[in-house]
Design a protein around this motif. Structure first.
Motif, PDB file in Angstrom:
ATOM      1  N   ARG A 141       1.023  -1.426   0.020  1.00 41.97           N
ATOM      2  CA  ARG A 141       0.311  -0.671   0.334  1.00 41.97           C
ATOM      3  C   ARG A 141       0.783   0.786  -0.243  1.00 41.97           C
ATOM      4  NH1 ARG A 141      -3.179  -2.779   3.930  1.00 41.97           N
ATOM      5  NH2 ARG A 141      -1.777  -2.049   5.546  1.00 41.97           N
ATOM      6  N   ARG A 142       1.351   1.081   0.814  1.00 40.44           N
ATOM      7  CA  ARG A 142       2.682   2.365   0.826  1.00 40.44           C
ATOM      8  C   ARG A 142       3.193   2.655  -0.453  1.00 40.44           C
ATOM      9  NH1 ARG A 142       5.859   3.799   6.359  1.00 40.44           N
ATOM     10  NH2 ARG A 142       3.712   2.954   8.396  1.00 40.44           N
ATOM     11  N   VAL A 143       3.863   1.593  -1.160  1.00 43.46           N
ATOM     12  CA  VAL A 143       4.703   1.818  -2.467  1.00 43.46           C
ATOM     13  C   VAL A 143       3.522   2.110  -3.828  1.00 43.46           C
ATOM     14  CG1 VAL A 143       6.005   0.848  -4.325  1.00 43.46           C
ATOM     15  CG2 VAL A 143       6.835   0.202  -1.388  1.00 43.46           C
ATOM     16  N   SER A 144       2.417   1.782  -3.780  1.00 47.26           N
ATOM     17  CA  SER A 144       1.675   1.922  -4.738  1.00 47.26           C
ATOM     18  C   SER A 144       1.287   3.506  -4.735  1.00 47.26           C
ATOM     19  CB  SER A 144       0.740   1.391  -4.749  1.00 47.26           C
ATOM     20  OG  SER A 144       1.147   0.092  -4.303  1.00 47.26           O
ATOM     21  N   ALA A 145       1.139   4.184  -2.907  1.00 47.74           N
ATOM     22  CA  ALA A 145       0.856   5.342  -2.777  1.00 47.74           C
ATOM     23  C   ALA A 145       1.287   6.719  -3.450  1.00 47.74           C
ATOM     24  CB  ALA A 145       0.557   5.892  -0.943  1.00 47.74           C
ATOM     25  N   LEU A 146       2.861   5.930  -3.431  1.00 41.39           N
ATOM     26  CA  LEU A 146       4.224   6.807  -3.931  1.00 41.39           C
ATOM     27  C   LEU A 146       3.995   7.241  -5.345  1.00 41.39           C
ATOM     28  CD1 LEU A 146       7.055   5.011  -2.247  1.00 41.39           C
ATOM     29  CD2 LEU A 146       5.994   6.795  -1.909  1.00 41.39           C
ATOM     30  N   GLY A 147       3.401   7.269  -5.316  1.00 42.82           N
ATOM     31  CA  GLY A 147       3.063   6.796  -7.260  1.00 42.82           C
ATOM     32  C   GLY A 147       4.014   6.896  -8.628  1.00 42.82           C
ATOM     33  N   LEU A 148       4.610   5.660  -8.050  1.00 37.62           N
ATOM     34  CA  LEU A 148       5.676   4.959  -9.098  1.00 37.62           C
ATOM     35  C   LEU A 148       5.300   4.663 -10.443  1.00 37.62           C
ATOM     36  CD1 LEU A 148       7.947   3.131  -6.507  1.00 37.62           C
ATOM     37  CD2 LEU A 148       8.662   5.567  -7.578  1.00 37.62           C
ATOM     38  N   ASP A 149       5.425   4.529 -11.087  1.00 37.23           N
ATOM     39  CA  ASP A 149       4.887   4.125 -12.224  1.00 37.23           C
ATOM     40  C   ASP A 149       5.224   2.383 -12.371  1.00 37.23           C
ATOM     41  OD1 ASP A 149       8.076   4.294 -12.988  1.00 37.23           O
ATOM     42  OD2 ASP A 149       7.533   5.044 -15.059  1.00 37.23           O
ATOM     43  N   VAL A 150       5.805   1.541 -11.559  1.00 37.60           N
ATOM     44  CA  VAL A 150       5.422   0.374 -11.714  1.00 37.60           C
ATOM     45  C   VAL A 150       4.634  -0.056 -10.107  1.00 37.60           C
ATOM     46  CG1 VAL A 150       7.061  -1.813 -10.684  1.00 37.60           C
ATOM     47  CG2 VAL A 150       7.971   0.099 -11.328  1.00 37.60           C
ATOM     48  N   ALA A 151       4.231  -1.219 -11.136  1.00 36.43           N
ATOM     49  CA  ALA A 151       2.828  -1.379 -10.410  1.00 36.43           C
ATOM     50  C   ALA A 151       3.310  -2.586  -9.124  1.00 36.43           C
ATOM     51  CB  ALA A 151       1.623  -2.852 -11.009  1.00 36.43           C
ATOM     52  N   VAL A 152       3.242  -2.662  -7.907  1.00 37.24           N
ATOM     53  CA  VAL A 152       3.616  -3.969  -6.898  1.00 37.24           C
ATOM     54  C   VAL A 152       2.120  -4.424  -6.227  1.00 37.24           C
ATOM     55  CG1 VAL A 152       4.821  -3.684  -4.706  1.00 37.24           C
ATOM     56  CG2 VAL A 152       5.302  -2.162  -6.237  1.00 37.24           C
ATOM     57  N   THR A 153       2.481  -5.754  -6.002  1.00 34.33           N
ATOM     58  CA  THR A 153       1.279  -6.459  -5.890  1.00 34.33           C
ATOM     59  C   THR A 153       1.999  -7.862  -4.834  1.00 34.33           C
ATOM     60  OG1 THR A 153       1.992  -8.314  -7.767  1.00 34.33           O
ATOM     61  CG2 THR A 153       0.386  -6.986  -8.453  1.00 34.33           C
ATOM     62  N   ILE A 154       1.282  -9.070  -4.362  1.00 33.21           N
ATOM     63  CA  ILE A 154       1.677  -9.490  -2.457  1.00 33.21           C
ATOM     64  C   ILE A 154       0.891 -10.799  -3.652  1.00 33.21           C
ATOM     65  CG2 ILE A 154       0.948 -10.669  -1.015  1.00 33.21           C
ATOM     66  CD1 ILE A 154       1.784  -7.459  -0.916  1.00 33.21           C
ATOM     67  N   SER A 155       1.945 -11.913  -3.366  1.00 34.90           N
ATOM     68  CA  SER A 155       1.857 -13.467  -3.020  1.00 34.90           C
ATOM     69  C   SER A 155       2.093 -14.470  -2.141  1.00 34.90           C
ATOM     70  CB  SER A 155       3.140 -13.904  -4.551  1.00 34.90           C
ATOM     71  OG  SER A 155       3.226 -15.025  -4.707  1.00 34.90           O
ATOM     72  N   LYS A 156       1.670 -15.225  -2.456  1.00 30.84           N
ATOM     73  CA  LYS A 156       2.013 -16.383  -0.985  1.00 30.84           C
ATOM     74  C   LYS A 156       2.443 -17.647  -1.686  1.00 30.84           C
ATOM     75  CE  LYS A 156      -2.302 -14.867   1.713  1.00 30.84           C
ATOM     76  NZ  LYS A 156      -3.228 -15.469   2.273  1.00 30.84           N
ATOM     77  N   ASP A 157       3.194 -17.715  -2.433  1.00 33.97           N
ATOM     78  CA  ASP A 157       3.916 -18.957  -3.789  1.00 33.97           C
ATOM     79  C   ASP A 157       5.212 -18.198  -4.106  1.00 33.97           C
ATOM     80  OD1 ASP A 157       4.302 -21.309  -3.846  1.00 33.97           O
ATOM     81  OD2 ASP A 157       2.877 -21.279  -4.937  1.00 33.97           O
ATOM     82  N   LEU A 195      12.835  -0.129 -12.445  1.00 34.66           N
ATOM     83  CA  LEU A 195      12.532  -1.819 -10.993  1.00 34.66           C
ATOM     84  C   LEU A 195      13.827  -1.670 -10.212  1.00 34.66           C
ATOM     85  CD1 LEU A 195      13.147  -5.323 -13.624  1.00 34.66           C
ATOM     86  CD2 LEU A 195      10.653  -4.400 -12.277  1.00 34.66           C
ATOM     87  N   GLY A 196      15.103  -0.983 -10.498  1.00 36.10           N
ATOM     88  CA  GLY A 196      15.555  -0.507  -9.600  1.00 36.10           C
ATOM     89  C   GLY A 196      15.114   0.956  -8.457  1.00 36.10           C
ATOM     90  N   ARG A 197      14.482   1.698  -9.032  1.00 36.39           N
ATOM     91  CA  ARG A 197      13.567   2.946  -7.745  1.00 36.39           C
ATOM     92  C   ARG A 197      12.487   1.692  -7.633  1.00 36.39           C
ATOM     93  NH1 ARG A 197      13.996   5.982 -13.144  1.00 36.39           N
ATOM     94  NH2 ARG A 197      11.173   5.393 -13.051  1.00 36.39           N
ATOM     95  N   ALA A 198      12.228   1.036  -7.911  1.00 37.34           N
ATOM     96  CA  ALA A 198      10.899   0.359  -6.740  1.00 37.34           C
ATOM     97  C   ALA A 198      11.555  -0.567  -6.220  1.00 37.34           C
ATOM     98  CB  ALA A 198      10.214  -1.255  -7.805  1.00 37.34           C
ATOM     99  N   LEU A 199      12.881  -0.811  -5.973  1.00 32.22           N
ATOM    100  CA  LEU A 199      13.272  -1.690  -5.069  1.00 32.22           C
ATOM    101  C   LEU A 199      13.758  -0.941  -4.443  1.00 32.22           C
ATOM    102  CD1 LEU A 199      15.612  -4.564  -7.247  1.00 32.22           C
ATOM    103  CD2 LEU A 199      13.481  -4.940  -5.790  1.00 32.22           C
ATOM    104  N   GLN A 200      14.113   0.201  -4.499  1.00 31.17           N
ATOM    105  CA  GLN A 200      14.449   1.036  -3.445  1.00 31.17           C
ATOM    106  C   GLN A 200      13.419   1.654  -1.860  1.00 31.17           C
ATOM    107  OE1 GLN A 200      14.857   5.256  -5.124  1.00 31.17           O
ATOM    108  NE2 GLN A 200      16.620   5.550  -3.707  1.00 31.17           N
ATOM    109  N   ALA A 201      12.290   2.172  -2.731  1.00 33.84           N
ATOM    110  CA  ALA A 201      10.514   2.265  -2.473  1.00 33.84           C
ATOM    111  C   ALA A 201      10.333   1.157  -1.557  1.00 33.84           C
ATOM    112  CB  ALA A 201       9.888   2.433  -3.347  1.00 33.84           C
ATOM    113  N   ILE A 202      10.343  -0.302  -1.912  1.00 28.06           N
ATOM    114  CA  ILE A 202      10.115  -1.265  -1.268  1.00 28.06           C
ATOM    115  C   ILE A 202      10.925  -1.602   0.104  1.00 28.06           C
ATOM    116  CG2 ILE A 202      10.546  -4.102  -1.415  1.00 28.06           C
ATOM    117  CD1 ILE A 202       9.362  -3.065  -4.297  1.00 28.06           C
ATOM    118  N   ILE A 203      12.386  -1.195  -0.649  1.00 24.46           N
ATOM    119  CA  ILE A 203      12.990  -1.506   0.798  1.00 24.46           C
ATOM    120  C   ILE A 203      13.348  -0.606   2.354  1.00 24.46           C
ATOM    121  CG2 ILE A 203      15.991  -1.560   1.874  1.00 24.46           C
ATOM    122  CD1 ILE A 203      15.673  -3.472  -0.922  1.00 24.46           C
TER     123      ILE A 203
END
Length: 223
Positions: A141-157, A195-203
């Motif tokens: 939710r936090r990363v998605s709210a940043l307005g990056l041009d990368v979609a982030v989702t969740i997985s359990k597998d 992808l690099g910016r997304a990883l930075q934001a995620i971490i």
């Protein structure tokens, strides 16, 4: 008083499966992907860096069960990190995917050494599944709210191969202080920079969520 520096370890790896998992180790292109998207994304992350006070250590991990079983505990012992984030590439992914948990059993695929654990599990006698202590839904939710041009989702597998094996091994070693992020192949649809910016934001958000959780725990202990 100056705050002690903290360590974040990022390992890059992946798995070769006929269904489309790709491989990440540093010995060249491999499987159906001519470019190692996760390694290139992490190189972009290294250029960007993380917040002040956090040391970033990056490792490549071979697609080998026995190496994972030796290396992951050694990295935790060497760095005593606040967090270890594993990054792999999935040929099936079209988003950046946060894996919630690692699984102990069901490992039947041969690794790069043509080896598979006879027990087909990570840790004999270990729990069937271990969840990360990080609230991945909150991070998403936090990363998605940043307005990056990368979609982030969740997985359990994470796939029951070396990615999942690595994640479970790390979660078991760290009592849940680990994360796994799957990225799609380059250009499908994101660039290395995205992808690099997304990883930075995620971490960064993972660290924020962990600190908030630890503050609540410390507050409860004080009372």
């Amino acid at each position: 008083m100056e705050k002690p520096r903290r360590a974040v370890v990022v390992t890059v790896r992946a798995a070769l499966l006929t269904v489309g998992f790709s491989s990440v180790p540093g010995f060249g292109p491999f499987g159906e992907h001519a470019v190692n998207a996760s390694w290139i994304a992490v190189q972009e992350l290294e250029k960007l860096g993380l917040r002040d006070g956090v040391d970033l250590h990056v490792y490549e991990v071979p697609v080998e069960y026995q190496t994972v079983q030796r290396l992951i505990p050694a990295l935790w012992k060497k760095h005593s990190p606040q967090l270890v984030v594993h990054v792999g590439v999935s040929g099936m992914a079209t988003t950046v995917t946060l894996e919630k948990c690692g699984h102990n059993v069901g490992y039947k695929g041969l690794d790069n050494c043509r080896f598979c654990p006879g027990s087909q599990c990570c840790v004999e006698g270990g729990p069937e599944c271990i969840d990360s202590i990080i609230d991945m839904d909150a991070v998403c939710r936090r990363v998605s709210a940043l307005g990056l041009d990368v979609a982030v989702t969740i997985s359990k597998d994470a796939g029951r191969y070396l990615c999942d094996f690595t994640y479970y091994t790390s979660l078991y070693q760290s009592c849940g202080r680990s994360a796994f992020v799957h990225v799609p192949p380059l250009g499908k649809p994101y660039s290395a920079e995205q992808l690099g910016r997304a990883l930075q934001a995620i971490i960064e958000e993972m660290l924020n969520v962990m600190e908030h959780s630890e503050d609540k725990i410390n507050c409860q202990h004080e009372h």
